[in-house]
Scaffold this active site. Structure first.
Site, PDB file in Angstrom:
ATOM      1  N   PRO A 291       0.530  -1.508  -0.023  1.00 12.59           N
ATOM      2  CA  PRO A 291       0.020   0.067   0.219  1.00 12.59           C
ATOM      3  C   PRO A 291       0.669   1.081   0.032  1.00 12.59           C
ATOM      4  CG  PRO A 291      -0.221  -1.654   2.385  1.00 12.59           C
ATOM      5  CD  PRO A 291       0.142  -1.864   1.412  1.00 12.59           C
ATOM      6  N   ASN A 292       0.672   1.690  -0.641  1.00  9.01           N
ATOM      7  CA  ASN A 292       0.701   3.726  -0.731  1.00  9.01           C
ATOM      8  C   ASN A 292       2.140   3.601  -1.383  1.00  9.01           C
ATOM      9  OD1 ASN A 292      -1.023   4.966   0.338  1.00  9.01           O
ATOM     10  ND2 ASN A 292      -0.115   3.946   2.571  1.00  9.01           N
TER      11      ASN A 292
ATOM     12  N   TYR B 273      10.739   8.668   0.574  1.00  9.13           N
ATOM     13  CA  TYR B 273      11.510   7.866  -0.525  1.00  9.13           C
ATOM     14  C   TYR B 273      11.533   8.303  -1.357  1.00  9.13           C
ATOM     15  CZ  TYR B 273       7.729   6.179   2.895  1.00  9.13           C
ATOM     16  OH  TYR B 273       7.378   5.059   4.457  1.00  9.13           O
TER      17      TYR B 273
ATOM     18  N   ASN C   6       8.268  -5.218  -0.624  1.00 14.51           N
ATOM     19  CA  ASN C   6       7.963  -4.311   0.429  1.00 14.51           C
ATOM     20  C   ASN C   6       6.551  -4.432   0.526  1.00 14.51           C
ATOM     21  OD1 ASN C   6       7.415  -2.348   1.210  1.00 14.51           O
ATOM     22  ND2 ASN C   6       8.742  -0.776   0.336  1.00 14.51           N
TER      23      ASN C   6
ATOM     24  N   ALA D 297       3.078  -0.735   4.974  1.00 13.62           N
ATOM     25  CA  ALA D 297       2.776  -0.895   6.135  1.00 13.62           C
ATOM     26  C   ALA D 297       1.645  -1.974   7.050  1.00 13.62           C
ATOM     27  CB  ALA D 297       1.068   0.371   6.664  1.00 13.62           C
TER      28      ALA D 297
ATOM     29  N   ARG E 198       5.225  10.718  -2.773  1.00 14.78           N
ATOM     30  CA  ARG E 198       4.771  10.449  -1.664  1.00 14.78           C
ATOM     31  C   ARG E 198       5.615  10.707  -0.530  1.00 14.78           C
ATOM     32  NH1 ARG E 198       4.658   5.061   0.829  1.00 14.78           N
ATOM     33  NH2 ARG E 198       3.851   4.997   3.113  1.00 14.78           N
TER      34      ARG E 198
ATOM     35  N   GLU F  40      12.415  -9.581   2.130  1.00 17.43           N
ATOM     36  CA  GLU F  40      11.776  -8.505   2.158  1.00 17.43           C
ATOM     37  C   GLU F  40      12.507  -7.762   2.632  1.00 17.43           C
ATOM     38  OE1 GLU F  40      10.562  -8.975   6.738  1.00 17.43           O
ATOM     39  OE2 GLU F  40       9.507  -6.592   6.926  1.00 17.43           O
TER      40      GLU F  40
ATOM     41  N   HIS G 276      12.368  -2.903   2.348  1.00 16.91           N
ATOM     42  CA  HIS G 276      12.164  -1.373   3.171  1.00 16.91           C
ATOM     43  C   HIS G 276      12.775  -0.728   3.013  1.00 16.91           C
ATOM     44  CE1 HIS G 276       8.620  -3.522   5.389  1.00 16.91           C
ATOM     45  NE2 HIS G 276       9.554  -4.099   5.570  1.00 16.91           N
TER      46      HIS G 276
ATOM     47  N   ARG H   6      12.393   5.062  12.639  1.00 17.38           N
ATOM     48  CA  ARG H   6      11.472   6.119  12.424  1.00 17.38           C
ATOM     49  C   ARG H   6      10.521   5.694  13.442  1.00 17.38           C
ATOM     50  NH1 ARG H   6       9.128   5.025   6.597  1.00 17.38           N
ATOM     51  NH2 ARG H   6       7.703   6.917   7.482  1.00 17.38           N
TER      52      ARG H   6
HETATM   53  C1  DQA Z   1       7.939   0.724   3.795  1.00 20.76           C
HETATM   54  C2  DQA Z   1       7.850   1.533   5.033  1.00 20.76           C
HETATM   55  C3  DQA Z   1       6.827   1.195   6.495  1.00 20.76           C
HETATM   56  O1  DQA Z   1       6.894   1.393   7.555  1.00 20.76           O
HETATM   57  C4  DQA Z   1       5.678   1.538   5.280  1.00 20.76           C
HETATM   58  O2  DQA Z   1       4.168   1.502   5.551  1.00 20.76           O
HETATM   59  C5  DQA Z   1       6.221   1.892   3.492  1.00 20.76           C
HETATM   60  C6  DQA Z   1       7.521   1.847   3.072  1.00 20.76           C
HETATM   61  C7  DQA Z   1       9.357   1.141   3.501  1.00 20.76           C
HETATM   62  O3  DQA Z   1       9.510   1.145   2.016  1.00 20.76           O
HETATM   63  O4  DQA Z   1      10.316   2.043   4.080  1.00 20.76           O
HETATM   64  O5  DQA Z   1       4.880   2.256   3.454  1.00 20.76           O
HETATM   65  O6  DQA Z   1       7.887  -1.066   3.824  1.00 20.76           O
END
Ligand code: DQA
Length: 139
Positions: free
Chosen positions: A10-11, A23, A72, A75, A18, A96, A98, A105
């Site tokens: 998501p997002n 990011y 990835n 959230a 964003r 995984e 990120h 954070r």
């Molecule tokens: C994320 C880190 C997560 O905490 C966050 O909710 C994201 C992006 C990252 O790639 O740093 O959406 O996965």
């Protein structure tokens, strides 16, 4: 030809727009355009969804026939036991990733339901994390 899937949760469709201070300024389409020619021996599939169930369905569909999955989960990493169970259920190894350093954070980002079922975790290296993950599966 190795078959790899990159899944963004998501997002992450908003990458480039964003919170660029966290990011970066690159869209994921641009990242893929750079990565694909660097890994000519790999068939790189890409899936992004803002919906937990859609990510589950995709993991079930591809999770027994790929050489690797780079995930990835955004959230959902910090909330989804269902996706964690799917990672445990499939036979394809999941790495995984990120983009941001989740450990630097908010505290709620420090825990991942996924990591225990993954072959490894790459955190905080920006878009380079996806490239390093591809390198891992390329060997
Ligand atoms: C994320 C880190 C997560 O905490 C966050 O909710 C994201 C992006 C990252 O790639 O740093 O959406 O996965």
């Amino acid at each position: 030809m190795k078959k790899i899937a990159i899944i963004n949760g998501p997002n992450l469709n908003l990458l480039g727009k964003r919170e660029p201070e966290i990011y970066g300024h690159q869209s994921f389409d641009d990242v893929l355009d750079e990565l694909r020619p660097r890994f000519p021996g790999m068939e790189i599939h890409y899936f992004q969804s803002n919906h937990e169930g859609a990510i589950l369905d995709y993991l079930h569909d591809i999770g027994f026939g790929m050489d690797g999955i780079i995930l990835n989960g955004g959230a959902y990493t910090h909330t989804s036991i269902a996706i964690a169970d799917a990672i445990a259920a499939i036979s394809t190894p999941v790495l995984e990733v990120h983009i941001s350093n989740v450990h630097a954070r908010e505290a709620f980002r420090h825990h991942s339901y996924f990591s225990v079922h993954c072959v490894g975790v790459i955190v905080g290296l920006g878009m380079k994390g996806y490239e390093l993950a591809l390198q891992y599966f390329n060997e």
